[in-house]
Enzyme design. Structure first.
Site, short mmCIF file in Angstrom:
data_model
loop_
_atom_site.label_atom_id
_atom_site.label_comp_id
_atom_site.label_asym_id
_atom_site.label_seq_id
_atom_site.Cartn_x
_atom_site.Cartn_y
_atom_site.Cartn_z
N ARG A 47 4.62 -5.33 -2.56
CA ARG A 47 4.64 -6.68 -1.77
C ARG A 47 3.60 -7.21 -1.32
NH1 ARG A 47 8.54 -6.19 2.99
NH2 ARG A 47 6.89 -4.71 3.71
N SER A 108 0.32 3.77 -0.49
CA SER A 108 1.01 4.98 0.06
C SER A 108 0.94 6.26 -0.84
CB SER A 108 2.60 4.45 0.00
OG SER A 108 2.53 3.53 0.64
N ASP A 162 1.07 4.02 4.41
CA ASP A 162 2.32 3.34 4.83
C ASP A 162 2.74 4.09 6.14
OD1 ASP A 162 2.87 5.79 3.48
OD2 ASP A 162 4.58 4.86 2.59
MG MG Z 1 7.59 1.79 1.75
#
Ligand code: MG
Ligand code: ADP
Length: 446
Positions: A47, A108, A162
């Protein structure tokens, strides 16, 4: 979990819980302003976000990009070229292609950080397996991919896990928030640890001090100065608790089904705790149980269908649907039929029970881990009672009908001296990453 956390903080640690320093000392103070880019590579997609902080508010614009499997498991260069391509598309879409924005990169996966904006990838987890990436600095890899394109520019100021983004995002609303937790594709947790307990950082600081006295370059000046200032006595630690059990310490509770799931995964023997507790695997654990029950003639009239033998058909989102309290048995049966699993209503009762057991175990294991963490924080501070908040993100936590309740109840029972408030984070990896970028830039520019 508790001994793994303690062992991971030591300097020469072989703990399966890596306890990675994040170099995030500060929580946001509400004075953050301006435009920031946040880039988020999670377990399933990428994203790009633009976050704009104004006086009391923040606004957020984002776009989601899928990562094709061949890129997830191709070369590192291809993966980062793909990310740079997505960033370019997003900047173009926002009309900001010619601006050099400060950016936070939420990545992450476990990274060994030596500063807020550098970190080498320890090992891929979840579904990733891009070559020539482990052991490399992921920020450099992204910078180089951007340079190769030569049509956009970014000022990457922070590399963020994250969990840390989630914690920061919630800390912006609630000062008591000092823990971040993810229950999504994978599972992980971060929390604020006393700097004096982080042997790895303490030793580096001492070494630098000696070097400095000899007149050498002080690489760690930031950390050292902050410590002297006395204002930053805590650092956020990314536990990477998903690795618990990789040394066999969970073998007493690991079932045949877990072993089967592990054997079929791309990282055998690794992330054993994660494989019992997170979205990427719970559906597979259920499928293994169903397979076994069917082979033993207890389900689907003993008929092992091709569907049931297919890895991945039983996604974790079906656990959420099947376990929903609002669903009648006939509806459960129809979900199974849509999946190609044809059975009686009695079969549906059994399948639902299996789902309940598997997701309950997952929530209880995470709850037990959380209890270990909050009790450690309480003991760190010599308190009889700790009042603390946790920022939580991830589809399993947010969308499953019972996971969050069982998690909370388990923590209440297992850590009776702690009062733990769970706060679902809004945009942890977006807003949180932008906040960290803002704080990091403030520190750098001072
Ligand atoms: Mg996530
Ligand atoms: P990520 O962890 O990749 O950043 P998410 O937090 O959205 O992203 O988690 C995605 C994972 O959540 C998927 O692996 C999927 O198995 C699981 N998931 C998706 N929808 C649901 C649902 N309704 N209930 C439970 N788990 C879900």
């Amino acid at each position: 979990m508790r001994s793994g956390l303690d062992a991971g903080l030591r300097s020469k640690s072989s703990s399966t819980i890596k306890m990675l320093p994040s170099f995030v000392y500060l929580t946001p103070d509400g004075t953050e302003r301006g435009k920031y880019l946040a880039l988020d590579l999670g377990g399933t997609n990428f994203r790009a976000l633009l976050v704009r902080f104004k006086k009391q508010t923040s606004r957020l614009y984002h776009k989601i990009y899928t990562i094709p499997l061949e890129i997830m498991q191709g070369t590192g260069e291809e993966l980062f070229d793909h990310l740079a391509q997505c960033v370019c598309d997003f900047l173009d879409y926002m009309g900001l292609k010619n601006t050099r924005l400060p950016a936070g990169f939420t990545f992450s996966f476990p990274c060994e950080q030596s500063a807020i904006d550098t970190g080498t990838l320890v090992a891929w987890t979840k579904g990733f397996k891009a070559t020539d990436s482990e052991g490399h600095d992921v920020v450099s890899m992204l910078r180089e991919a951007i340079k190769r394109r030569n049509d956009i520019d970014l000022d990457i100021v922070a590399l963020i896990n994250d969990t840390v983004g989630t914690m920061m995002s919630c800390a912006h609303e609630d000062q008591r928030c000092e823990i971040g937790m993810i229950a999504g594709t994978g599972t992980n947790l971060c929390y604020m640890e006393e700097l004096k307990n982080i042997e790895k950082i303490e030793q580096r600081a001492t070494k630098t001090e000696e070097k400095t006295q000899k007149g050498e370059k002080n690489e760690n000046a930031g950390a050292e100065k902050n410590k002297k200032d006395g204002e930053m006595q805590k650092m956020c630690i990314n536990t990477e608790w998903g690795g618990l059990g990789d040394d066999g310490c969970l073998d007493d509770i690991i079932t045949l089904y877990d072993t089967e799931v592990d054997q079929n995964s791309i990282n055998q023997g690794k992330q054993r705790f994660e494989k019992m507790t997170s979205g990427m695997y719970l559906g597979e654990v259920v499928r293994q149980v169903l397979l076994d029950l069917t082979r033993r003639g207890l389900l689907f009239k003993g008929h092992v269908s091709e569907t049931l033998k297919t890895p991945g058909i039983f996604e974790t989102k079906y656990l959420s649907q099947i376990e929903s309290d609002r669903l009648a048995l006939l509806q459960v049966r129809s979900i199974l039929q849509q999946l190609g699993l044809h059975g009686t209503c009695h079969d549906s009762i059994i399948v639902k029970h299996v789902c309940l057991v598997v997701s309950r175990r997952a929530a209880q294991l995470c709850g037990a881990g959380m209890a270990a963490v909050v009790d450690k924080i309480r003991e760190n501070r010599g308190l009889d009672h700790l009042d603390i908040a946790v920022g939580v993100d991830g589809s399993l936590y947010k969308l499953h009908p019972h996971f969050s309740q069982v998690l909370k109840e388990t923590v209440r029972v297992m850590a009776p001296q702690c009062d733990v408030t769970f706060q679902p984070s809004e945009e942890g990896s977006g807003k949180g990453a932008a906040l960290i970028a803002a704080v990091a830039r403030r520190k750098r520019d001072v």
